[in-house]
Design a protein around this motif. Structure first.
Motif, short mmCIF file in Angstrom:
data_model
loop_
_atom_site.label_atom_id
_atom_site.label_comp_id
_atom_site.label_asym_id
_atom_site.label_seq_id
_atom_site.Cartn_x
_atom_site.Cartn_y
_atom_site.Cartn_z
N UNK A 369 0.86 -1.18 0.00
CA UNK A 369 0.00 0.00 0.00
C UNK A 369 0.89 1.23 0.00
N UNK A 370 0.38 2.31 -0.53
CA UNK A 370 1.16 3.53 -0.71
C UNK A 370 1.95 3.98 0.51
N UNK A 371 1.33 4.08 1.71
CA UNK A 371 2.06 4.61 2.87
C UNK A 371 3.18 3.71 3.39
N UNK A 372 3.27 2.46 2.92
CA UNK A 372 4.31 1.57 3.43
C UNK A 372 5.27 1.07 2.35
N UNK A 373 4.88 1.13 1.08
CA UNK A 373 5.69 0.44 0.07
C UNK A 373 6.94 1.21 -0.36
N UNK A 374 7.10 2.46 0.05
CA UNK A 374 8.33 3.17 -0.26
C UNK A 374 9.39 3.04 0.81
N UNK A 375 9.20 2.09 1.73
CA UNK A 375 10.12 1.90 2.86
C UNK A 375 11.52 1.58 2.38
N UNK A 376 12.52 2.20 3.04
CA UNK A 376 13.93 1.90 2.73
C UNK A 376 14.68 1.40 3.95
N UNK A 377 14.21 1.76 5.16
CA UNK A 377 14.88 1.31 6.39
C UNK A 377 14.26 1.99 7.59
N UNK A 378 14.48 1.43 8.78
CA UNK A 378 13.98 2.09 9.99
C UNK A 378 14.71 1.55 11.20
N UNK A 379 14.57 2.28 12.31
CA UNK A 379 15.12 1.84 13.59
C UNK A 379 14.20 2.33 14.70
N UNK A 380 13.82 1.42 15.61
CA UNK A 380 13.05 1.76 16.81
C UNK A 380 13.96 1.59 18.01
N UNK A 381 14.10 2.66 18.80
CA UNK A 381 14.92 2.59 20.01
C UNK A 381 14.02 2.86 21.22
N UNK A 382 13.70 1.84 22.02
CA UNK A 382 12.91 2.06 23.22
C UNK A 382 13.72 2.72 24.34
N UNK A 383 13.03 3.50 25.17
CA UNK A 383 13.64 4.16 26.32
C UNK A 383 12.84 3.84 27.58
N UNK A 384 13.52 3.88 28.71
CA UNK A 384 12.92 3.64 30.02
C UNK A 384 13.47 4.67 31.00
N UNK A 385 12.80 4.88 32.15
CA UNK A 385 13.37 5.77 33.16
C UNK A 385 14.72 5.26 33.62
N UNK A 386 15.67 6.17 33.81
CA UNK A 386 17.01 5.78 34.22
C UNK A 386 17.02 5.24 35.65
N UNK A 387 16.14 5.73 36.49
CA UNK A 387 16.06 5.26 37.86
C UNK A 387 15.36 3.90 37.91
N UNK A 388 16.03 2.91 38.47
CA UNK A 388 15.43 1.58 38.57
C UNK A 388 14.16 1.63 39.42
N UNK A 389 14.17 2.47 40.42
CA UNK A 389 12.99 2.61 41.26
C UNK A 389 11.80 3.09 40.47
N UNK A 390 12.02 4.13 39.67
CA UNK A 390 10.95 4.68 38.85
C UNK A 390 10.54 3.69 37.76
N UNK A 391 11.50 3.00 37.19
CA UNK A 391 11.24 2.02 36.14
C UNK A 391 10.33 0.91 36.64
N UNK A 392 10.61 0.40 37.82
CA UNK A 392 9.84 -0.72 38.36
C UNK A 392 8.48 -0.27 38.89
N UNK A 393 8.40 0.96 39.36
CA UNK A 393 7.15 1.43 39.97
C UNK A 393 6.14 1.90 38.95
N UNK A 394 6.58 2.29 37.77
CA UNK A 394 5.68 2.87 36.77
C UNK A 394 5.83 2.12 35.44
N UNK A 395 5.15 0.98 35.29
CA UNK A 395 5.35 0.14 34.10
C UNK A 395 4.94 0.79 32.78
N UNK A 396 4.14 1.84 32.82
CA UNK A 396 3.73 2.50 31.58
C UNK A 396 4.51 3.79 31.30
#
Length: 476
Positions: A369-396
């Motif tokens: 389909x038009x919006x996807x067929x011109x794809x050449x490459x991509x990268x997804x980089x997930x991020x999380x809170x740097x504080x382990x406490x915050x990371x574990x306490x707030x899963x979203x």
């Protein structure tokens, strides 16, 4: 895809009427395959077909020729003798269709669907699972109300008909009948996976989602193409074991857009393999295992294989001290054209009827389909809170940066328009929150989004709030 590799036949198999025929010709009239090119005498000149040959050869396995009749009646399930004959003759027939020799026999186990559902996977790495959740959230396919592992469990538990395990060198068939039976097409498909493993090796898997789907396009496409040719022979000139009636008990409920994503290799792979065979026979298909497809773009557009490789896309880390990347390998994922198509199909940013229009001879769906067929490459980089406490306490409390590169500026503009106008704003109810910035207040994708385009590159930054967008990935 954070799952063990399942060489699985999913639920969309075609019904085929079987034909019948008896053994009518010597399948090896040219002589014993053990004859040497130097013209030396065959050590078993007194052998004649249809006796068992003195050495293994195409079209004969474990005492059964590919075109001999067998006594198999599945109305009361399969006993050991019937299963042995059924498996051996199917192996011989797969050899004839694919023109490759099995090197050894393959154990085949039949289990109930309840047994399959009760099987436990290896314990998932919680950090990698969380990272992978952000990848599927970036695609706007699986939101914060579920995990991708939960979606996969639901999908595979109801749709898998069988699988081959390279690590265990065995086939498992999932039966919906009280008295276990085997569907001949499923058996041929999974036996071909064993043949692939013996000839080319199936251990290991690429590191990104798109590369996994691409390699599966070759592996599953080859198996789907072969099981289709197998069924054509059943309809034309082979006496085949009737297929058990579909009970429907294995269908279950599942997330259809995620199904579309992982089904792409099964839908488009056979057309890809057929194209290779038209170019150079089975040798061209064999050669592809030494240079496996690198992207779903190559599977969806076979003429782009092998020359059009995906562009390597990088995302510089511009996060604040409050955010960090996951400690995973790789840090970034690539989702690719097939997954992006599923995103736009889910959110109606493309004409959904397109999925079942202009399909190929071997493809039940059309993933272009038009919006996807011109794809050449991509990268997804997930991020999380740097504080382990915050990371574990707030899963979203998570974020990501998704950068896509397109063949042309026009392709990038079309993707941006489909993503922002039809998906973020129209389908998710996002509101304008500043320059190139949008806020989705409710639902599983409730977050802030910044979408910018420069030339043929579109960068999407996601964070829980508008203020945190710059913390995840600051503007230049």
């Amino acid at each position: 895809m954070n799952r063990r590799r399942l060489a699985a036949v999913l639920s969309a198999l075609l019904l085929v009427v079987a034909g019948c025929a008896a053994p009518v010709a010597d399948p090896d009239a040219a002589g014993d395959a053990s004859n040497e090119a130097d013209g030396t005498a065959d050590p078993a000149d007194d052998w004649s077909w249809p006796d068992d040959p003195p050495t293994d050869r195409l079209g004969w396995e474990a005492g059964y020729w590919y075109n001999e009749s067998i006594a198999v009646n599945q109305s009361d399930g399969l006993n050991a003798t019937e299963r042995e004959a059924f498996v051996a003759r199917t192996m011989a027939r797969v050899e004839v269709v694919r023109e490759l020799e099995f090197e050894e026999s393959v154990p085949v186990e039949v289990i109930s669907r309840a047994e399959y559902r009760n099987q436990s996977d290896e314990p998932a790495d919680p950090v990698h699972s969380d990272w992978n959740d952000q990848v599927w959230e970036a695609l706007l396919l699986v939101g914060e109300d579920r995990t991708i592992d939960e979606v996969f469990d639901e999908l595979y538990g109801g749709a898998v008909l069988g699988y081959y395990s390279p690590s265990e060198d065995r086939i498992v068939i999932v039966s919906d009948d009280d008295q276990p039976t085997i569907d001949r097409r499923t058996l041929a498909h999974e036996l071909h996976h064993a043949l692939q493993d013996q000839q080319f090796g199936l251990d290991g898997s690429p590191s990104t989602q798109d590369a996994q789907l691409a390699e599966s396009g070759l592996v599953e496409g080859d198996a789907r193409y072969v099981d289709r040719l197998y069924e054509e022979r059943c309809a034309a000139d082979w006496d085949c074991v009737p297929r058990p009636p579909a009970s429907g008990s294995g269908s279950g409920s599942y997330d259809y857009p995620v199904f579309l994503t992982i089904y792409a290799p099964y839908s488009e792979g056979a057309t890809f393999v057929s194209d290779l065979r038209e170019r150079g026979g089975w040798a061209a298909v064999d050669d592809a295992y030494a240079d496996r497809p690198a992207s779903t773009e190559q599977i969806l557009h076979p003429k782009r294989y092998p020359d059009e490789r995906p562009v390597e896309v990088t995302v510089e880390d511009r996060s604040s001290a409050a955010w960090t990347r996951y400690d995973t390998d790789p840090v970034a994922d690539t989702v690719g054209e097939a997954s992006i198509f599923a995103t736009f199909w889910k959110h109606r940013a493309i004409d959904r009827a397109r999925l079942q229009q202009d399909t190929g001879a071997y493809s039940p769906y059309n993933y272009t389909a038009g919006p996807s067929k011109g794809w050449a490459g991509d990268a997804v980089v997930p991020y999380r809170p740097a504080s382990d406490e915050s990371y574990e306490a707030n899963p979203h409390e998570r974020g990501y940066v998704w950068r896509t590169v397109w063949d042309t500026e026009a392709d990038a503009e079309q993707f941006e328009r489909a993503y922002v106008t039809y998906t973020l704003r129209l389908r998710l109810g996002g509101s304008y929150a500043g320059e190139n910035t949008y806020l989705v207040d409710d639902g599983p994708f409730a977050d802030a989004y910044r979408v910018t385009r420069e030339g043929n590159t579109v960068t999407i930054v996601n964070a829980p709030t508008v203020e945190q967008l710059d913390e995840v990935h600051s503007r230049e």
